[in-house]
Scaffold this active site. Structure first.
Site, PDB file in Angstrom:
ATOM      1  N   SER A 149      36.373  33.318  41.652  1.00  0.00           N
ATOM      2  CA  SER A 149      36.598  34.731  42.485  1.00  0.00           C
ATOM      3  C   SER A 149      38.530  34.775  42.242  1.00  0.00           C
ATOM      4  CB  SER A 149      35.636  35.473  43.229  1.00  0.00           C
ATOM      5  OG  SER A 149      36.350  36.693  42.692  1.00  0.00           O
ATOM      6  N   GLU A 167      40.466  51.338  31.815  1.00  0.00           N
ATOM      7  CA  GLU A 167      42.080  51.898  31.461  1.00  0.00           C
ATOM      8  C   GLU A 167      42.696  50.399  31.130  1.00  0.00           C
ATOM      9  OE1 GLU A 167      42.986  54.401  34.088  1.00  0.00           O
ATOM     10  OE2 GLU A 167      41.634  56.342  34.019  1.00  0.00           O
ATOM     11  N   HIS A 191      35.336  37.421  36.933  1.00  0.00           N
ATOM     12  CA  HIS A 191      34.084  38.607  36.747  1.00  0.00           C
ATOM     13  C   HIS A 191      34.322  39.037  35.494  1.00  0.00           C
ATOM     14  CE1 HIS A 191      32.699  38.266  41.597  1.00  0.00           C
ATOM     15  NE2 HIS A 191      34.025  38.572  41.591  1.00  0.00           N
TER      16      HIS A 191
END
Length: 313
Positions: A149, A167, A191
């Site tokens: 991560s 967005e 992710h």
């Protein structure tokens, strides 16, 4: 990648086994074969200099709950018979000058950076003596930098640190800064599949098409070696975004917050054991349906006369 060490970057949620104690472990072994045999933590141990005897330092700097996250990795490594594992809760820049901390990094065969906030990680470690030691070991020793991560996102020279998924293809919505600089000419997002971050990587790549975008799914990663080969590891998908052949975009013409158009962006999808060469930009699928085994029987050609049984008499 001009380095002797190896880089293992993981998209988050790495499989640490679904057991909590020895009794549960004994019952759950058949359900955890992937963890024990082909899991990412197993691969880290296998690739390390001394395997189960390697010194592994788990660094929790990116996490806001380090004392919960860190012990989970220690326990998972112990289940894999790697017991020479330490925890470093580095929460302030002043700790990066601690002689004991620096000695532990110098003696490590593997550093494993947990998830959390990659900007927290780089703002605490960036430009410190500890950072310099990691870079030097990575360049000159049989050493592994492993990060999941935030630890993966921070590994490259360019780092995404902000940008909502929905967005992401609006100009200016993706924020990029400098990472820890272990690998150049790539940018990493994590992710990736689970949080729908394809747009973030599209915008990052179209702004600098020389950079290869790497999107890592959860419990999925890449092993990157000194010969610039990347191998997919773990249970999910790796998405590569190659912008070198982009033909057109409106990136510089639209106002901030407006949608971005891109023509001819190339995307590759990798799964376990697939490889990608960062030098030649070629991918090899491990279990390709077009690969013809060397032992495959030759097919009969209808135009060639076939031998009959009486011809053998």
């Amino acid at each position: 990648m001009n380095a002797k060490g190896k880089l293992i970057i993981i998209g988050g949620a790495v499989d640490k086994g679904n057991f909590t104690d020895e009794a549960t472990l004994a019952k759950g072994v058949p359900n955890n074969l992937n963890f024990f045999e082909t899991g990412i933590l197993r691969r880290i141990i296998n690739e390390s200099a001394h395997h189960e005897e390697s010194r592994i330092e788990v660094i929790t700097t990116a996490s806001v709950i380090p004392r919960e996250v860190g012990p989970q990795y220690v326990k998972a490594f112990e289940y894999l018979r790697a017991t020479n594992v330490g925890l470093l809760h580095i929460e302030k820049r002043e700790q990066t000058r601690d002689p004991e901390v620096l000695d532990r990094i110098k003696n490590a065969d593997v550093v494993m950076f947990t998830g959390g906030d990659q900007l927290r990680l780089t703002s605490i470690l960036g430009g410190t003596k500890l950072h310099d030691i990691i870079l030097d070991k990575f360049r000159h020793e049989d050493f592994i930098y492993a990060g999941t991560s935030a630890g993966a996102a921070a590994a490259s020279n360019n780092m995404i640190y902000q940008g909502s998924s929905h967005e992401a293809l609006l100009k200016g919505e993706v924020k990029i800064t400098s990472g820890l600089g272990l690998i150049q000419s790539v940018i990493i997002d994590t992710h990736f599949v689970q949080r729908g971050r394809i747009g973030r990587l599209f915008q990052a790549v179209v702004g600098n098409p020389r950079v290869l975008g790497i999107g890592l799914g959860e419990d999925t990663g890449l092993l990157i070696t000194s010969d610039c080969k990347m191998e997919a590891i773990g249970s999910g998908l790796v998405i590569l975004v190659d912008g070198r052949n982009v033909m057109d975009t409106n990136l510089t013409q639209v106002e901030m917050g407006r949608p971005i158009s891109i023509n001819n962006l190339v995307v590759h999808v990798m799964s376990m054991y697939d490889t990608y060469d960062l030098k030649s930009h070629t991918m090899e699928i491990h279990n390709s349906q077009y690969h013809i085994p060397l032992t495959a029987p030759a097919e009969a050609d209808d135009d060639v006369p076939q031998m009959k049984s009486e011809d053998l008499e």
